[in-house]
Write an enzyme that holds these catalytic residues in place. Structure first.
Site, PDB file in Angstrom:
ATOM      1  CG  ASP A   1       0.940  -9.465  -1.317  1.00  0.00           C
ATOM      2  OD1 ASP A   1       0.776  -8.326  -0.693  1.00  0.00           O
ATOM      3  OD2 ASP A   1       1.098  -9.969  -2.125  1.00  0.00           O
TER       4      ASP A   1
ATOM      5  CG  HIS B   1      -2.187   0.996   1.732  1.00  0.00           C
ATOM      6  ND1 HIS B   1      -2.914   0.983   0.740  1.00  0.00           N
ATOM      7  CD2 HIS B   1      -2.015   2.359   1.640  1.00  0.00           C
ATOM      8  CE1 HIS B   1      -3.553   2.305   1.034  1.00  0.00           C
ATOM      9  NE2 HIS B   1      -3.017   2.921   1.464  1.00  0.00           N
TER      10      HIS B   1
ATOM     11  CD  GLU C   1       0.219   3.258   5.990  1.00  0.00           C
ATOM     12  OE1 GLU C   1       0.456   4.926   5.336  1.00  0.00           O
ATOM     13  OE2 GLU C   1      -0.955   3.424   6.116  1.00  0.00           O
TER      14      GLU C   1
END
Length: 366
Positions: free
Chosen positions: A334, A283, A343
């Site tokens: 994932d 992310h 993130e």
């Protein structure tokens, strides 16, 4: 990027190119970035001897090795601390509309004042900061033992730092912080009478559902820093009637580091680009959007969402970044949309630098 300040008498242009973005977006938040910078510097202070076999130490020195600039930084830090102490309050009280909910000062400002005074005492050797710590520590969280250490809550790290003054400089006024540091360390050690922490079935320290690895990397760093202090002075951590040796601290930290790097039930390395299996859908804006070389045309903010929701792996591998990590059952999704796990952030990586330096040195005996 240039920031222009317009006033009736002058206009200043400030170059904002360069530096770090704290996490996935193109934003530079001050509180987590200050923590990132401090933990990187602390890593160099504690484990620079383990960085001499490559150019990492020289790269670090480039940030701090200009004496006149360092003097200016220290002078400015003193002025900032004086301002913060004079006008007490959390920065997000004024900047909540832009800092919250991402980086509100949830723990309040007391821990930052104690953290700042502790670092200024080490950097300046000015005893007025020691007097400040003695006079104000009780009201700034010094008596509150907790087993988390993060960009928001500095209490555990401050106590470990202050214990260094007791160990290395024999400052008897700081002996109290050795006891507090023991309490923190003992709370992490399974089997200790003071054990409070939670671990996943696979052995990962678990504190929270969002970006849990930030707590893993910070606690591992503190375990190793404290182990270093104990080893250097023949000490142990006191846990009630039990004692914990530095080797026990090192072993626990190593287990956490190894887990992050792939020795876990999922056989997944949570450092991107390391090992045969690592997260593919991180992310992160820069990693998930195509590069200018591949896609030179402008991509608007709205058009960027197609890459966020794409099932394809990120086109740009964010080598070295550590993501938020698995849940309390060692499960990891994932998935870019699961930002809690996928993130990365600089404040996750920064403490890991010191831990990796420690374990890269053969003299540790690990």
């Amino acid at each position: 990027m240039h920031l222009k300040n317009q006033s009736s008498s002058s206009r200043d242009e400030v170059d904002l190119v360069g530096g770090y973005y704290d996490a996935r977006d193109n934003v530079k938040f001050g509180l987590p970035m200050a923590f990132t910078s401090t933990l990187l510097a602390w890593s160099v202070i504690e484990f620079s001897d383990s960085m001499k076999n490559n150019n990492r130490l020289e790269n670090a020195k480039d940030l701090y090795s200009d004496p006149s600039y360092s003097t200016k930084l220290l002078k400015t830090a003193m002025e900032v601390f004086d301002f913060a102490d004079r006008y007490k309050g959390s920065y997000s009280d004024s900047l909540g509309s832009v800092a919250c909910p991402f980086y509100c000062s949830y723990s309040g400002y007391h821990d930052e004042l104690l953290w700042g005074a502790s670092w200024l005492h080490r950097a300046s050797e000015d005893d007025s900061y020691l007097a400040y710590i003695q006079s104000n520590g009780h009201t700034l969280g010094a008596d509150e033992d907790d087993y988390s250490f993060s960009w928001d809550d500095k209490r555990a790290g401050t106590k470990i730092l202050l214990s260094k003054g007791f160990f290395e400089d024999n400052i008897q006024q700081l002996q109290l912080y050795k006891a507090h540091s023991d309490n923190y360390i003992c709370s992490l050690i399974p089997g200790s009478p003071n054990f409070q922490a939670q671990y996943t079935p696979g052995g990962l320290f678990y504190k929270g559902s969002e970006s849990n690895l930030q707590y893993v990397t910070t606690s591992s760093f503190l375990l190793l820093a404290y182990a270093k202090y104990l080893r250097s002075h023949g000490g142990v951590a006191s846990c009630g009637t039990s004692t914990i040796t530095s080797d026990k601290l090192v072993a626990l930290a190593k287990k956490q580091v190894d887990y992050i790097l792939g020795n876990n039930p999922a056989k997944m390395s949570y450092m991107v680009g390391f090992g045969p299996r690592y997260p593919q859908h991180v992310h992160h804006r820069g990693s998930s959007l195509p590069s200018l070389h591949v896609h030179p045309a402008h991509i608007s903010c709205g058009d960027g969402f197609q890459y966020l929701y794409s099932n394809s792996p990120n086109p740009n591998i964010l080598v070295g970044a550590i993501v938020g990590g698995p849940d309390n059952r060692d499960h990891f999704a994932d998935d870019r949309n699961n930002y809690q796990q996928s993130e990365p952030a600089t404040y996750i990586n920064a403490p890991f630098v010191g831990s990796l330096a420690f374990f890269s040195d053969e003299t540790t005996g690990i």
